[in-house]
Design a protein around this motif. Structure first.
Motif, mmCIF file in Angstrom:
data_model
loop_
_atom_site.group_PDB
_atom_site.id
_atom_site.type_symbol
_atom_site.label_atom_id
_atom_site.label_comp_id
_atom_site.label_asym_id
_atom_site.label_seq_id
_atom_site.Cartn_x
_atom_site.Cartn_y
_atom_site.Cartn_z
ATOM 1 N N ASN A 192 0.860 -1.180 0.000
ATOM 2 C CA ASN A 192 0.000 0.000 0.000
ATOM 3 C C ASN A 192 0.896 1.231 0.000
ATOM 4 N N GLU A 193 0.944 1.907 -1.126
ATOM 5 C CA GLU A 193 1.786 3.090 -1.241
ATOM 6 C C GLU A 193 1.060 4.357 -0.798
ATOM 7 N N LYS A 194 -0.189 4.216 -0.336
ATOM 8 C CA LYS A 194 -0.984 5.389 0.036
ATOM 9 C C LYS A 194 -1.520 5.279 1.462
ATOM 10 N N LEU A 195 -0.696 4.760 2.362
ATOM 11 C CA LEU A 195 -1.105 4.735 3.758
ATOM 12 C C LEU A 195 -1.377 6.163 4.246
ATOM 13 N N VAL A 196 -2.382 6.301 5.092
ATOM 14 C CA VAL A 196 -2.730 7.616 5.645
ATOM 15 C C VAL A 196 -1.964 7.801 6.952
ATOM 16 N N TRP A 197 -0.991 8.726 6.946
ATOM 17 C CA TRP A 197 -0.145 8.959 8.115
ATOM 18 C C TRP A 197 -0.651 10.168 8.898
ATOM 19 N N THR A 198 -0.797 9.977 10.191
ATOM 20 C CA THR A 198 -1.245 11.044 11.086
ATOM 21 C C THR A 198 -0.053 11.602 11.860
ATOM 22 N N PRO A 199 0.246 12.912 11.757
ATOM 23 C CA PRO A 199 1.374 13.478 12.506
ATOM 24 C C PRO A 199 1.117 13.425 14.014
ATOM 25 N N LEU A 200 2.173 13.143 14.764
ATOM 26 C CA LEU A 200 2.110 13.182 16.224
ATOM 27 C C LEU A 200 2.825 14.445 16.714
ATOM 28 N N GLU A 201 2.330 14.997 17.822
ATOM 29 C CA GLU A 201 2.850 16.255 18.353
ATOM 30 C C GLU A 201 3.965 15.982 19.355
ATOM 31 N N ARG A 202 5.039 16.764 19.255
ATOM 32 C CA ARG A 202 6.183 16.565 20.135
ATOM 33 C C ARG A 202 5.921 17.144 21.523
ATOM 34 N N ARG A 203 6.230 16.351 22.550
ATOM 35 C CA ARG A 203 6.214 16.801 23.939
ATOM 36 C C ARG A 203 7.474 16.258 24.605
ATOM 37 N N ARG A 204 8.526 17.105 24.599
ATOM 38 C CA ARG A 204 9.851 16.718 25.068
ATOM 39 C C ARG A 204 10.357 15.535 24.235
ATOM 40 N N GLN A 205 10.676 14.396 24.889
ATOM 41 C CA GLN A 205 11.182 13.251 24.135
ATOM 42 C C GLN A 205 10.056 12.383 23.594
ATOM 43 N N ALA A 206 8.838 12.708 23.911
ATOM 44 C CA ALA A 206 7.695 11.907 23.468
ATOM 45 C C ALA A 206 6.938 12.626 22.361
ATOM 46 N N PHE A 207 6.244 11.842 21.568
ATOM 47 C CA PHE A 207 5.351 12.344 20.534
ATOM 48 C C PHE A 207 3.979 11.728 20.791
ATOM 49 N N VAL A 208 2.936 12.549 20.806
ATOM 50 C CA VAL A 208 1.602 12.063 21.164
ATOM 51 C C VAL A 208 0.604 12.442 20.077
ATOM 52 N N GLY A 209 -0.466 11.655 20.024
ATOM 53 C CA GLY A 209 -1.528 11.912 19.070
ATOM 54 C C GLY A 209 -2.444 10.711 19.008
ATOM 55 N N ALA A 210 -3.325 10.686 18.018
ATOM 56 C CA ALA A 210 -4.290 9.599 17.903
ATOM 57 C C ALA A 210 -4.613 9.360 16.440
ATOM 58 N N VAL A 211 -4.921 8.104 16.119
ATOM 59 C CA VAL A 211 -5.390 7.738 14.784
ATOM 60 C C VAL A 211 -6.838 7.290 14.895
ATOM 61 N N ASP A 212 -7.577 7.480 13.830
ATOM 62 C CA ASP A 212 -8.995 7.136 13.810
ATOM 63 C C ASP A 212 -9.150 5.622 13.727
ATOM 64 N N GLY A 213 -9.681 5.020 14.785
ATOM 65 C CA GLY A 213 -9.873 3.576 14.820
ATOM 66 C C GLY A 213 -11.324 3.161 14.881
#
Length: 738
Positions: free
Chosen positions: A345-366
């Motif tokens: 699948n060359e068209k995966l939908v990527w969701t950016p995650l937000e940086r919080r110090r050394q961590a990156f947080v966010g959510a994908v639609d499930g």
């Protein structure tokens, strides 16, 4: 200058020419570091000169030759490529698989005949899906001509690792547990030598050819491999992920191209060589496609996520991704695409995650995810130009509804059988380790037994459920009692890679099974053959009998009927219009389980359609379009025929005339795993383990659970109040019926 060519430890013989490396090798990996100037396109040197004979590294690479003695275009391109390679005089020739069209001895012989004699001892290859998918020898031909599952050779300061990731009679690839252990040993034992891996299937972002790619990545997280050479896709593509470079080769079958790898460890030049006219293999067009720095650092990758935490509220899937350090990077997430089987699948939908110090947080639609075992990709794109990092992690979506699970020693690829023993039902299941396991309805083990070969095909309850027939790849058909003790053993005299069938002939229960091109009719009472019959091509599906005839599909693209008492050939009906041995094999009923319908009609399926033929002469009664070959059909209590096509649709058909009565779509592709019919409910499993319940009366489809993150490719069974399926990781899953 002395040659760096590896010495051959054995004299060249016809059947060892393709496997001169020591069998003590191990599996492959991946990783490389592109030298400055390497990129997605050809370098500025579009027409480089021929490489110097003084090059410390001098290798040739090609893939996807698809040898076919009936296809002179294929053979001409292959001969031209090997002629040019012979003139190049490499220290080793590496082949990325799909050596042949469908893995027959004449094709292997044609492949060898295309190689100049002086070059043969330097050719090493891995198998591709075309050596595996239609293999009636249970891997015997593949091992004879190509070699063991994993091998390595040290040459030109490199460790070359060749790994077979194919899976028996399937398109999907899989790293076995043993292979991964050998991979780790091979890389660890390389010392300071950079490692180059050769496999047929590519791996990386959006690639779903190898179903357990993350297991492979885990092994190599701290021990990167320099370069990964692959084929399969028939296109030239260069990618980079997890500190390795990957070169997918253009196919010899379609382009006649090969690659020259020359230079040094610090600067390896990859040059594509095209031969415009196969009749003149001296007129070459060379194009530099990449330069690689094969030096790799054996240390923990600080860009790869150290930890991925997921939480699931039934809608969004929240992620917190922690890196090892304060790495400038973009981090994104995408759900694993379970709809893709052995593809990309060359068209995966990527969701950016937000940086919080050394961590990156966010959510994908499930929101669309079913309960059960799910996966999510995490992609890290650092700013330092070292390339993408990819990690895939599993999580549980809500309550799975699993009654119990049991882990077996090997892959489950054949259907289990249900027996009756002392008033209770037993589930008897075989795995690729050759172990037969009997389970109670609570999942507890009642007994185990061991057979000689691997168990890759269906088990079959016989004698009214008092015993079970177990085929093994070593060529034996075992019958075990309900307590696990042996009743009989029948040796076919050849590798056995087919599902058995059974029926009654003159009041005798008979087992029917093919070993290669030989059909065996075995009397259950005495364990001896009533007769054997030779077929024009191999058959891997289950034969059926109406008591007068035995009918089966074969690899010549046709259905065959034989006299049930003598094995005499009665009629042959072609199920495909394709021409040529290869095309007729793959589009015909080579692995179809034949069904005798209530009115005597015989149902035989190929890739394009299913035929109901008259048992007397094989003439067509009716036909339905669609790929129904893989999933076994069933009949409801009122006599309606239920079938599942490859697209995942459950189709109800009138068996008298083939008229379609209803059609219900499930969410994913359905292959050999098929469905279980209980009353008016179809429990359909997809290749990726999504179990759905289809109510035939209302058409309602309910997604019950995703059973596993390993492919499910064996038929399931109703067991008490449960539905049971196994997966190729060796897990058995029991789910309560609805």
């Amino acid at each position: 200058m002395p040659s760096s060519r590896p010495a051959s430890s054995l004299p060249l013989r016809r059947r060892t020419a393709l496997a001169t490396l020591p069998a003590a090798g191990l599996l492959g990996g991946t990783a490389a570091h592109a030298a400055p100037g390497a990129g997605a396109g050809p370098s500025a040197s579009a027409s480089p000169s021929a490489p110097s004979a003084e090059s410390p590294i001098r290798l040739a690479y090609l893939a996807d030759t698809h040898a076919d003695p009936e296809n002179q275009v294929n053979m001409a391109r292959m001969r031209a490529a090997f002629s040019a390679i012979d003139a190049f005089d490499p220290h080793l020739v590496l082949h990325g698989g799909d050596v042949t069209e469908y893995g027959t001895a004449p094709e292997f012989e044609a492949f060898e005949s295309a190689i100049p004699e002086g070059l043969r001892e330097r050719v090493m290859t891995v198998p591709g899906n075309h050596e595996t998918r239609w293999d009636a020898s249970a891997g015997a031909l593949r091992e004879e001509w190509i070699g063991k599952e994993v091998r390595h050779q040290d040459v030109d300061g490199l460790r070359i690792i060749l790994a077979d990731t194919t899976f028996h009679q399937q398109e999907v690839a899989w790293w076995s547990r043993g292979a991964l252990e050998e991979l780790a040993d091979a890389v660890d034992g390389a010392g300071e030598r950079p490692c180059v891996l050769v496999t047929h299937f590519p791996m990386g972002e959006g690639f779903y050819y190898v179903a357990n790619q993350q297991d492979f990545e885990d092994v190599l997280a701290a021990r990167p491999i320099a370069l990964h050479l692959t084929g399969h896709t028939h296109r030239e593509l260069r990618t980079r992920v997890n500190r390795r470079d990957q070169l997918e080769a253009a196919a010899v079958k379609t382009t006649g191209a090969y690659y020259e790898l020359t230079g040094t460890i610090e600067d390896l030049r990859a040059v594509r060589v095209d031969i415009p006219d196969p009749a003149d293999p001296t007129a070459l067009e060379r194009t530099e496609v990449a330069r690689y720095d094969l030096r790799t650092a054996r240390r923990t990758d600080r860009v790869l996520p150290r930890r991925v935490d997921t939480s699931d509220d039934g809608e969004d899937v929240a992620l917190e991704v922690t890196l090892l350090g304060d790495v400038p990077a973009q981090v994104e997430a995408a759900l694993y695409d379970t709809a893709v089987y052995a593809g990309r699948n060359e068209k995966l939908v990527w969701t950016p995650l937000e940086r919080r110090r050394q961590a990156f947080v966010g959510a994908v639609d499930g929101a669309a995810l079913a309960p059960g075992r799910q996966r999510v990709h995490v992609r890290v794109r650092p700013e330092d130009g070292s390339g993408t990092r990819l990690l895939t992690t599993a999580f549980e979506r809500r309550e799975r509804g699993i009654a119990w699970e049991v882990q077996l020693d090997g892959a489950v690829q054949g259907a289990p059988a249900v027996l009756a023993a002392d008033g209770e039902e037993l589930l008897v299941i075989g795995d690729a380790s050759g172990r037969v396991t009997a389970l109670g309805t609570d999942g507890s083990t009642r007994w185990t037994a061991q057979v000689d070969g691997e168990i890759r095909h269906d088990l079959l309850a016989v004698d009214g459920g008092a015993a079970v027939a177990v085929p093994d790849t070593a060529g034996a058909l075992h019958v075990l009692e309900a307590d696990g003790s042996p009743r009989l053993r029948y040796d076919t005299g050849a590798p056995l890679a087919a599902d058995p069938g059974s029926g009654t002939i003159d009041d005798r229960e008979v087992l029917l099974v093919c070993a290669g091109t030989t059909l065996h009719a075995v009397a259950l009472a005495i364990g001896e053959a009533l007769w054997t019959a030779e077929l024009p091509a191999a058959s891997m599906g289950a034969p059926a009998t109406d008591g007068e005839r035995v009918v089966l599909g074969a690899g010549d693209g046709a259905a065959h009927a034989l006299d049930a008492r003598t094995g005499e050939h009665l009629w042959r009906t072609s199920i495909t219009t394709r021409e040529g041995s290869y095309q007729r094999f793959i589009y015909g009923p080579w692995n179809d389980a034949v069904t005798v319908l209530p009115d005597g009609g015989v149902l035989v399926s190929g890739i394009s359609d299913s035929w109901c033929v008259d048992p007397a002469d094989g003439s067509e009664r009716w036909r339905v379009a669609g790929s129904f070959q893989y999933a076994r059909e069933a009949l409801t209590e009122d006599g309606t025929l239920v079938m599942a096509n490859e697209a995942g649709e459950i189709v109800q058909i009138d068996p008298a005339d083939g008229a379609e009565l209803a059609r219900h779509a499930t969410a994913e592709r359905v292959l050999d795993e098929g469905f279980v019919l209980v009353g008016g409910t179809v429990y359909a499993a997809s290749h990726s383990g999504l179990l759905s319940a289809v109510d035939l009366a209302s058409g309602e489809v309910e997604q019950l659970v995703r059973l596993s993150d390993a492919p499910v490719l064996a038929r399931g069974v109703a067991f008490g109040e449960l539905i049971v399926f196994g997966d190729i990781a060796g897990a058995v899953h029991a789910v309560a019926q609805v």
